[in-house]
Design an enzyme around this catalytic site. Structure first.
Site, PDB file in Angstrom:
ATOM      1  N   GLN A 154       0.840  -1.171  -0.101  1.00  0.00           N
ATOM      2  CA  GLN A 154       0.019   0.022  -0.118  1.00  0.00           C
ATOM      3  C   GLN A 154       0.748   1.329   0.038  1.00  0.00           C
ATOM      4  O   GLN A 154       0.272   2.235  -0.727  1.00  0.00           O
ATOM      5  CB  GLN A 154      -1.030   0.060   1.161  1.00  0.00           C
ATOM      6  CG  GLN A 154      -1.815   1.030   1.315  1.00  0.00           C
ATOM      7  CD  GLN A 154      -2.730   1.097   2.455  1.00  0.00           C
ATOM      8  OE1 GLN A 154      -3.844   0.480   2.666  1.00  0.00           O
ATOM      9  NE2 GLN A 154      -2.348   2.023   3.567  1.00  0.00           N
ATOM     10  N   GLU A 155       2.027   1.338   0.885  1.00  0.00           N
ATOM     11  CA  GLU A 155       2.609   2.470   0.945  1.00  0.00           C
ATOM     12  C   GLU A 155       4.077   2.068   1.037  1.00  0.00           C
ATOM     13  O   GLU A 155       4.601   1.410   1.773  1.00  0.00           O
ATOM     14  CB  GLU A 155       2.225   3.323   2.192  1.00  0.00           C
ATOM     15  CG  GLU A 155       0.667   3.707   2.099  1.00  0.00           C
ATOM     16  CD  GLU A 155       0.388   4.038   3.531  1.00  0.00           C
ATOM     17  OE1 GLU A 155       1.099   4.687   4.384  1.00  0.00           O
ATOM     18  OE2 GLU A 155      -0.684   3.994   3.869  1.00  0.00           O
ATOM     19  N   ASP A 301      -1.088  -1.437  13.020  1.00  0.00           N
ATOM     20  CA  ASP A 301      -2.278  -0.271  12.661  1.00  0.00           C
ATOM     21  C   ASP A 301      -3.455  -0.879  12.739  1.00  0.00           C
ATOM     22  O   ASP A 301      -4.204  -0.840  13.848  1.00  0.00           O
ATOM     23  CB  ASP A 301      -1.987   0.298  11.273  1.00  0.00           C
ATOM     24  CG  ASP A 301      -3.086   0.946  10.619  1.00  0.00           C
ATOM     25  OD1 ASP A 301      -3.771   1.508  11.352  1.00  0.00           O
ATOM     26  OD2 ASP A 301      -3.149   1.339   9.530  1.00  0.00           O
ATOM     27  N   SER A 353      -1.110   9.420  12.957  1.00  0.00           N
ATOM     28  CA  SER A 353      -1.350   9.110  11.698  1.00  0.00           C
ATOM     29  C   SER A 353      -2.650   9.794  11.010  1.00  0.00           C
ATOM     30  O   SER A 353      -3.535   9.891  11.578  1.00  0.00           O
ATOM     31  CB  SER A 353      -1.210   7.635  11.061  1.00  0.00           C
ATOM     32  OG  SER A 353      -1.918   7.274   9.958  1.00  0.00           O
ATOM     33  N   HIS A 354      -2.302  10.147   9.677  1.00  0.00           N
ATOM     34  CA  HIS A 354      -3.523  10.605   8.883  1.00  0.00           C
ATOM     35  C   HIS A 354      -4.519   9.245   8.351  1.00  0.00           C
ATOM     36  O   HIS A 354      -3.790   8.225   8.691  1.00  0.00           O
ATOM     37  CB  HIS A 354      -3.095  11.575   7.759  1.00  0.00           C
ATOM     38  CG  HIS A 354      -2.334  10.659   6.773  1.00  0.00           C
ATOM     39  ND1 HIS A 354      -1.808  11.102   5.462  1.00  0.00           N
ATOM     40  CD2 HIS A 354      -1.721   9.610   6.822  1.00  0.00           C
ATOM     41  CE1 HIS A 354      -1.365  10.225   4.726  1.00  0.00           C
ATOM     42  NE2 HIS A 354      -1.041   9.355   5.742  1.00  0.00           N
ATOM     43  N   ARG A 355      -5.650   9.628   7.701  1.00  0.00           N
ATOM     44  CA  ARG A 355      -5.969   8.714   7.052  1.00  0.00           C
ATOM     45  C   ARG A 355      -6.208   9.052   5.441  1.00  0.00           C
ATOM     46  O   ARG A 355      -5.570   9.975   5.066  1.00  0.00           O
ATOM     47  CB  ARG A 355      -7.704   8.521   7.220  1.00  0.00           C
ATOM     48  CG  ARG A 355      -7.974   8.455   8.788  1.00  0.00           C
ATOM     49  CD  ARG A 355      -7.365   7.282   9.498  1.00  0.00           C
ATOM     50  NE  ARG A 355      -7.585   5.733   8.750  1.00  0.00           N
ATOM     51  CZ  ARG A 355      -8.399   4.876   9.186  1.00  0.00           C
ATOM     52  NH1 ARG A 355      -9.029   4.975  10.319  1.00  0.00           N
ATOM     53  NH2 ARG A 355      -8.312   3.746   8.510  1.00  0.00           N
ATOM     54  N   SER A 356      -6.552   7.994   4.678  1.00  0.00           N
ATOM     55  CA  SER A 356      -6.251   8.246   3.136  1.00  0.00           C
ATOM     56  C   SER A 356      -7.228   9.244   2.615  1.00  0.00           C
ATOM     57  O   SER A 356      -6.909  10.037   1.929  1.00  0.00           O
ATOM     58  CB  SER A 356      -6.711   6.744   2.535  1.00  0.00           C
ATOM     59  OG  SER A 356      -7.661   6.126   2.920  1.00  0.00           O
TER      60      SER A 356
END
Ligand SMILES: O=C(O)[C@@H](CO)OP(=O)(O)O
Ligand SMILES: [Mg+2]
Length: 399
Positions: A154-155, A301, A353-356
């Site tokens: 994913q990242e 996560d 953390s942020h979200r998408s």
């Protein structure tokens, strides 16, 4: 002075163009705070429940607002968040929605800070905070649930671990992002972008490892400090109950997945690996942490969903040495801070953390500084990501 007198809820747009919940909180003395809920795409099975925004707003108006207005002080964050829990009455915010809960929780914190005349990070963390800044992990290449026809992983995250300041780190990540576009162009690979502004090229994971390693090495040489990289594998999205399913390469059993991650950590000296295994496999996480936990951060996560009970299970089993902290995953700032603190008491490093799906909201930048979290993951470019990164630059300047 911080008695809440008004809570207003509305629908606004998030970065994917979907509606999300925004809250305004006003206090007796005119203090004001506004915040909006982010939204995930690769959500964990055990996350607090995000309701359709109209439903979340209607239910929060009925159940939560009457328990806040004229009842609770915005400066007392634990009381605000306890009132949200009491109004909801479930253990996953399925009545008022974690999206309404987190928007109100964050807006109340900002209103409290406004009345006190203190920056939000200081209201959250106390007067002795503001001397430690998180290293920003910047998503530079990605796929999975965040982009079609791109990498399985994913990242791929730039990790400027040697940067002398958060400001230098933020600019270095943007340079790595730009460098990757040049490398892809040199190789004739079309450059699309995913949900978080990372490049989403139609290449295999093996090529992505090469490209990101080349870009981080080049910028590291130019800048004169160490830039490593890491991954969010979001492996729960790949796991079909038996195997980890990879497009364009053979599937992997749990043991093969562990061996693969160990190999990548060693080959690329990865600084960070998030969700390398399924969200319910605390044991496999523990085996991986046992093997490479002294060389890299293994971060949970979807495994923990910012929940202290799940984190405690991970601590007991040795599942990881790091936890991702997403306030909307658990519903309130109090719950998020409790998870960070339980982690730090047990040697578990927090990554706020942020979200998408994001908004211009900057609360997580303040949370990371206020809670002295060692890392923040909030993208690299794109307005809703730079909103947080630029706020970190401002906090560093003023702290
Ligand atoms: O998996 C993640 O860590 C996040 C943020 O990058 O993605 P999403 O918000 O889609 O869950
Ligand atoms: Mg993740």
């Amino acid at each position: 002075m911080t008695l809440i007198t008004n809570v207003t809820l509305r629908r606004v747009l998030d970065s994917r163009g979907n509606p999300t919940v925004e809250a305004d909180v006003t206090t007796e003395s005119g203090g004001f705070g506004r915040a909006a809920a982010p939204s995930g795409a690769s959500t964990g099975e055990h996350e607090a429940i995000e309701l359709p925004p109209s439903e979340a707003i209607a239910n929060a108006r009925d159940l939560a607002v009457p328990r806040l207005e004229g009842e609770v002080y915005a400066g007392d964050q634990r009381s605000v968040d306890a009132a949200l829990h009491a109004a909801d009455g479930t253990d996953n915010f399925s009545e008022i929605g974690a999206n309404s809960a987190v928007a109100i929780s964050m807006a109340a914190a900002k209103a409290g800070a406004d009345v006190l005349g203190a920056p939000l990070y200081q209201h959250l963390g106390g007067t002795f905070r503001g001397d430690r800044f998180p290293t920003p992990l910047g998503n530079v290449v990605g796929g999975g649930e965040h982009a079609e026809e791109a990498t399985n992983i994913q990242e791929f995250l730039s990790a400027p671990v040697g940067a002398p300041s958060v400001t230098e780190a933020v600019f270095a990540n943007a340079e790595v992002h730009a460098e990757i576009s040049s490398i892809l162009e040199e190789r004739g690979v079309p450059v699309n972008k995913g949900d978080e502004g990372a490049w989403a090229p139609p290449i295999g994971d093996d090529k992505a490892f090469e490209v990101v390693a080349e870009a981080t090495d080049r910028i590291s040489d130019e800048r004169g400090f160490e830039i490593s990289f890491g991954l969010d594998m979001a492996a729960a999205e790949m796991y079909d109950g038996e195997e980890y399913v990879y497009e364009g390469e053979p599937n992997r059993s749990t043991q093969e997945q562990i061996d693969y991650v160990v190999e990548m950590v060693e080959e690329y000296d990865l600084a960070y690996v998030e969700d390398p295994l399924d969200e319910n496999d605390f044991e496999a996480f523990a085996e991986l942490t046992e093997r490479v936990g002294d060389q890299t951060l293994i971060c949970g996560d979807d495994l923990y969903v910012t929940n202290v009970e799940r984190l405690q299970e991970g601590i007991d089993l040795g599942s990881s040495n790091s936890i991702l902290i997403k306030p909307n995953q658990i519903g309130t700032l109090t719950d998020a801070v409790d998870a960070i603190e339980l982690g730090s008491r047990n040697g578990i490093e927090s990554v706020v953390s942020h979200r998408s799906g994001e908004t211009e909201d900057t609360t997580i930048a303040h949370l990371a500084v206020g809670a002295a979290a060692p890392y923040i993951k909030t993208g690299t470019v794109a307005g809703e990501r730079t909103a947080k990164l630029n706020e970190l630059i401002r906090i560093e300047e003023n702290a």
